[in-house]
Design a protein around this motif. Sequence first.
Motif, PDB file in Angstrom:
ATOM      1  N   PHE A  71       3.131   1.735  -8.323  1.00 30.15           N
ATOM      2  CA  PHE A  71       3.331   0.541  -9.145  1.00 30.15           C
ATOM      3  C   PHE A  71       2.958  -0.724  -8.398  1.00 30.15           C
ATOM      4  O   PHE A  71       2.635  -1.736  -9.011  1.00 30.15           O
ATOM      5  CB  PHE A  71       4.766   0.480  -9.680  1.00 30.15           C
ATOM      6  N   GLY A  72       2.949  -0.679  -7.072  1.00 28.30           N
ATOM      7  CA  GLY A  72       2.529  -1.811  -6.262  1.00 28.30           C
ATOM      8  C   GLY A  72       1.022  -1.923  -6.104  1.00 28.30           C
ATOM      9  O   GLY A  72       0.535  -2.866  -5.482  1.00 28.30           O
ATOM     10  N   GLY A  73       0.273  -0.964  -6.637  1.00 28.19           N
ATOM     11  CA  GLY A  73      -1.188  -1.049  -6.613  1.00 28.19           C
ATOM     12  C   GLY A  73      -1.897   0.049  -5.841  1.00 28.19           C
ATOM     13  O   GLY A  73      -3.123   0.149  -5.903  1.00 28.19           O
ATOM     14  N   ALA A  74      -1.179   0.891  -5.111  1.00 27.76           N
ATOM     15  CA  ALA A  74      -1.803   2.019  -4.406  1.00 27.76           C
ATOM     16  C   ALA A  74      -1.924   3.172  -5.409  1.00 27.76           C
ATOM     17  O   ALA A  74      -1.081   4.062  -5.486  1.00 27.76           O
ATOM     18  CB  ALA A  74      -0.971   2.439  -3.200  1.00 27.76           C
ATOM     19  N   ARG A 102      -9.029  10.887 -11.790  1.00 25.60           N
ATOM     20  CA  ARG A 102      -8.772   9.801 -10.842  1.00 25.60           C
ATOM     21  C   ARG A 102      -8.271   8.541 -11.562  1.00 25.60           C
ATOM     22  O   ARG A 102      -8.628   8.307 -12.729  1.00 25.60           O
ATOM     23  CB  ARG A 102     -10.061   9.457 -10.074  1.00 25.60           C
ATOM     24  N   PRO A 103      -7.501   7.712 -10.887  1.00 26.58           N
ATOM     25  CA  PRO A 103      -7.099   6.427 -11.464  1.00 26.58           C
ATOM     26  C   PRO A 103      -8.336   5.629 -11.882  1.00 26.58           C
ATOM     27  O   PRO A 103      -9.343   5.621 -11.179  1.00 26.58           O
ATOM     28  CB  PRO A 103      -6.363   5.731 -10.313  1.00 26.58           C
ATOM     29  N   GLY A 104      -8.256   4.997 -13.036  1.00 25.32           N
ATOM     30  CA  GLY A 104      -9.381   4.231 -13.555  1.00 25.32           C
ATOM     31  C   GLY A 104     -10.319   5.054 -14.408  1.00 25.32           C
ATOM     32  O   GLY A 104     -11.217   4.521 -15.043  1.00 25.32           O
ATOM     33  N   HIS A 166      -3.225  -1.126 -15.630  1.00 25.85           N
ATOM     34  CA  HIS A 166      -2.832  -1.136 -14.206  1.00 25.85           C
ATOM     35  C   HIS A 166      -3.857  -0.414 -13.356  1.00 25.85           C
ATOM     36  O   HIS A 166      -4.187  -0.852 -12.245  1.00 25.85           O
ATOM     37  CB  HIS A 166      -1.442  -0.495 -14.081  1.00 25.85           C
ATOM     38  N   GLU A 167      -4.405   0.683 -13.886  1.00 25.00           N
ATOM     39  CA  GLU A 167      -5.357   1.498 -13.133  1.00 25.00           C
ATOM     40  C   GLU A 167      -6.798   1.032 -13.297  1.00 25.00           C
ATOM     41  O   GLU A 167      -7.692   1.602 -12.693  1.00 25.00           O
ATOM     42  CB  GLU A 167      -5.242   2.951 -13.587  1.00 25.00           C
ATOM     43  N   GLY A 168      -7.017  -0.004 -14.122  1.00 25.83           N
ATOM     44  CA  GLY A 168      -8.373  -0.527 -14.299  1.00 25.83           C
ATOM     45  C   GLY A 168      -9.221   0.255 -15.279  1.00 25.83           C
ATOM     46  O   GLY A 168     -10.449   0.083 -15.316  1.00 25.83           O
TER      47      GLY A 168
END
Length: 170
Positions: A71-74, A102-104, A166-168
């Motif tokens: 949640f902090g961006g990692a 994968r994220p995004g 959040h994940e772009g």
Amino acid sequence: MTRPARLVLDRAPSPIGELLIVTDEAGVLRAVDFHDYEHRLQRLLRLHYGALPLETGAAPGEIKAAFARYFGGALDALSALTWDTGGTSFQRSVWRALCEIRPGETLTYSQLARRVERPAAIRAVGAANGANPLSLVAPCHRVIGMGGALTGYGGGLERKRWLLTHEGAL
């Protein structure tokens, strides 16, 4: 799946609602959901583990820290978590395939069905996705409808939109 002797419930804050984190006696992650879906979590736990009682206790610090880092961006922080869960072999194959998104990135249900080598099983993949006890860790929010539509998410479409933003991916 290894059957646990104990299930332990802990809670952790998140920007989109309190998380319910279920681990076993060895500290292995068994389930994650949001506080407003605790009834569903209880149902899934009964389905997967029978009458095994859910005790209140602390999740391992590294699990809670991984959620905080996510949640902090990692965005890849949850991918290192060890988990085990019940479900059919087909469901577990879908949940493992979710972990490969994968994220995004997003996939459609038909793309996910092809990834698990069951291209005609789109509805079964959707049902397995909906029965996923590992919200965020097996990132079912990254599965979208044809044409990019934000279709059902067990945590609600507002959370799905927030997570994908959040994940772009949005």
